[in-house]
Design an enzyme around this catalytic site. Sequence first.
Site, PDB file in Angstrom:
ATOM      1  N   CYS A 157       0.809  -1.231   0.000  1.00 46.21           N
ATOM      2  CA  CYS A 157       0.000   0.000   0.000  1.00 46.21           C
ATOM      3  C   CYS A 157       0.838   1.275   0.000  1.00 46.21           C
ATOM      4  O   CYS A 157       0.296   2.354  -0.221  1.00 46.21           O
ATOM      5  CB  CYS A 157      -0.924  -0.003   1.217  1.00 46.21           C
TER       6      CYS A 157
ATOM      7  N   HIS B 220      12.532   1.137   5.454  1.00 43.37           N
ATOM      8  CA  HIS B 220      12.314  -0.282   5.139  1.00 43.37           C
ATOM      9  C   HIS B 220      12.813  -1.130   6.307  1.00 43.37           C
ATOM     10  O   HIS B 220      13.962  -1.028   6.716  1.00 43.37           O
ATOM     11  CB  HIS B 220      13.061  -0.660   3.858  1.00 43.37           C
TER      12      HIS B 220
ATOM     13  N   HIS C 203      -2.082  19.718   7.451  1.00 40.59           N
ATOM     14  CA  HIS C 203      -2.959  18.621   7.028  1.00 40.59           C
ATOM     15  C   HIS C 203      -2.196  17.296   7.081  1.00 40.59           C
ATOM     16  O   HIS C 203      -1.002  17.244   6.768  1.00 40.59           O
ATOM     17  CB  HIS C 203      -3.485  18.855   5.613  1.00 40.59           C
TER      18      HIS C 203
ATOM     19  N   HIS D 101      -2.616   6.795   5.549  1.00 38.44           N
ATOM     20  CA  HIS D 101      -3.141   5.696   4.746  1.00 38.44           C
ATOM     21  C   HIS D 101      -4.339   5.045   5.420  1.00 38.44           C
ATOM     22  O   HIS D 101      -4.262   4.601   6.573  1.00 38.44           O
ATOM     23  CB  HIS D 101      -2.043   4.655   4.510  1.00 38.44           C
TER      24      HIS D 101
ATOM     25  N   HIS E  20     -14.414   5.259   5.307  1.00 38.13           N
ATOM     26  CA  HIS E  20     -15.856   5.035   5.379  1.00 38.13           C
ATOM     27  C   HIS E  20     -16.486   5.027   3.992  1.00 38.13           C
ATOM     28  O   HIS E  20     -17.323   4.175   3.688  1.00 38.13           O
ATOM     29  CB  HIS E  20     -16.499   6.125   6.242  1.00 38.13           C
TER      30      HIS E  20
ATOM     31  N   ASN F 287     -10.472   0.601   1.985  1.00 33.65           N
ATOM     32  CA  ASN F 287      -9.019   0.619   1.803  1.00 33.65           C
ATOM     33  C   ASN F 287      -8.732   0.421   0.320  1.00 33.65           C
ATOM     34  O   ASN F 287      -8.801  -0.682  -0.204  1.00 33.65           O
ATOM     35  CB  ASN F 287      -8.375  -0.491   2.634  1.00 33.65           C
TER      36      ASN F 287
END
Length: 497
Positions: free
Chosen positions: A225, A304, A388, A392, A421, A425
Site C-alpha cells: 500500500c 524499510h 494537514h 493511509h 468510510h 481501503n
Amino acid sequence: MPPILPEYFSNSVKLKHVKLCYQYLVNHILYLLWIPVMVGILIEVLRLGPDEFLSLWRSLHFDLVQILCPSFLIVFIATVYFMSKPRTIYLVDYACYKPPVTCRVPFSTFMEHSRLILKDNPKSVEFQMRILERSGLGEETCLPPSIHYIPPKPTMEAARGEAELVIFSAMDSLFKKTGIKPKDIDILIVNCSLFSPTPSLSAMIINKHKLRSNIKSFNLSGMGCSAGLISIDLARDLLQVHPNANAVVVSTEIITPNYYQGNERAMLLPNCLFRMGGSAILLSNRRSHRWSAKYRLVHVVRTHKGLDDKAYRCVFEEEDKEGKVGINLSKDLMTIAGEALKSNITAIGPLVLPASEQLLFLLTLVGRKIFNPQWKPYIPDFKQAFEHFCIHAGGRAVIDELQKNLQLSAEHVEASRMTLHRFGNTSSSSLWYELGYIEEKGRMRRGNRVWQIAFGSGFKCNSAVWKCNRTIKTPVDGPWADCIDRYPVHIPEVVKL
C-alpha cells in the site's frame, strides 16, 4: 457571581501561553539577534555628520581589478549554486477513480455472499461479520463486477477488465482536468502490488492512449500500500535528470484475482477491508507550471524494515492448507507498523520540525541518557510542522494508532476516517482520496503543508511532504463531489449487523 475557573484549567492556559512564547522565541532566534545589531549599526551611521560621511566615502579607493574580482567570484558562486540546486517538482493535478453505483457492496450484500460462499464454515462468516462491524467502512464501498458473482470469478479476463476500467477512467479524468495531451507525457510509472500481467499495466496504458515510442515507462509490483509514494520518489529522481518533462504516476490495486475464498481468518481480513480505487497524478519540472500547479514536492522519506523476519512476513502472500492463495496479515502488524513509523519519524523530524520542537526533543534525549532513563520520551508536536495529515486508510486500527502516537485531533484524521468510510481501503491510492476530501472541504490554502504517510508489505513506512502552491478552489468534479455535503459522519465503534 461569575463562575470561577477550575485551577487545572487556569494552569493549562498559563502553560499554553508559556509554550507559545517559547516556540516563538526559539523559532525566531536569529531574527531577534539581528535586530539589536542592525539597530546599533543604524545609530552609528546616523551619528556621522555629512562631512564625516563624505570623507569616509572618499577614503574608499577602488580600482578596476578590485571591482571585477569580487564580481566574478559572486557570479561563479551563483552559477554553481543554481546548477547544483535540485529541480523543483510540481504536482500539477491529480484524478481519483469513482466506481459506479452498480459495484456498490452494502453490508447486507457482503454478508449474504459470505454466507453462500462459506456455507460450510459458519465460524468464518461470523468472523467476517465481526470484522466488518468494527472496520469503519460504510455502505457505499465498491467491489469489482467479478466479485459480485456467487462464487466469484477471478479470471484473467475479469482482472484485466477491472484494470482497464479503473486506470483508463482515472487517466481520462486527469487529461480532462489538466488539458495535457498523451503525447506530452515523458515518464509513466504504474504501481499495482498484486496484479502483474504480461504485457504490463504500463504497456496497457501506452497502447490505449498511444503514448510516444520513446516514453520511459515503469511498472512496480509487490510493494504494498505504500507503493504510491515509492512511485512519487522514482518520478522525482527521474525528473531531476530529465529537464522540461512531465511524469504521470498511476496508483491502484486490482481486487479481482486476489479475493480469498478459503477459511483462514488471517487471510479473510483483506476481503473485509480492500475495495476498488485508483488515482492518476501529473508531476512536472517545467517552469511554466510554477504558478498553475497545486503543490510542490518538498520531501520523500522511505523506511524499510525488511531486515527483520517478523516485519518481512507480517503481510505475506501464500497458500493456505487447501492450496488457496491469499494475503496473510500477522497479529504483530500494528506493533511492526509502530516501529516502522518511529524510524520514519526519526528521519523526517529534522527535515520538517521547527527549532523549538527539535530542541525539546534533544534536551529530553540527553536527559534520559544522562540523568534518568525512566523519563518519558518527548513526542514532537508535528502539528507545528503540518496543517494537514493524510494517513493511509488501511483500517480503523491504523488510523487510531497514528492519531494516538502523533497526538492528533479528530479533525486532523478526519480525511482518513471519511475516506475509509466512503471508499474503503483502496491501497496505494487512498492518500489521494484523502487529499481530495481536504480540497472538497475548502481547507487547502496557499502555503499549507501536507504530510502523507503510508505503510506497505516488506515492511515499509513511507512519507511525502507537499507544500500548497496556491489556494485551491473547491473542485466541481471528483469522487467526493456528490457526497461531500454529508461528511463528516459519525462512525460508531460497532455497527450491529
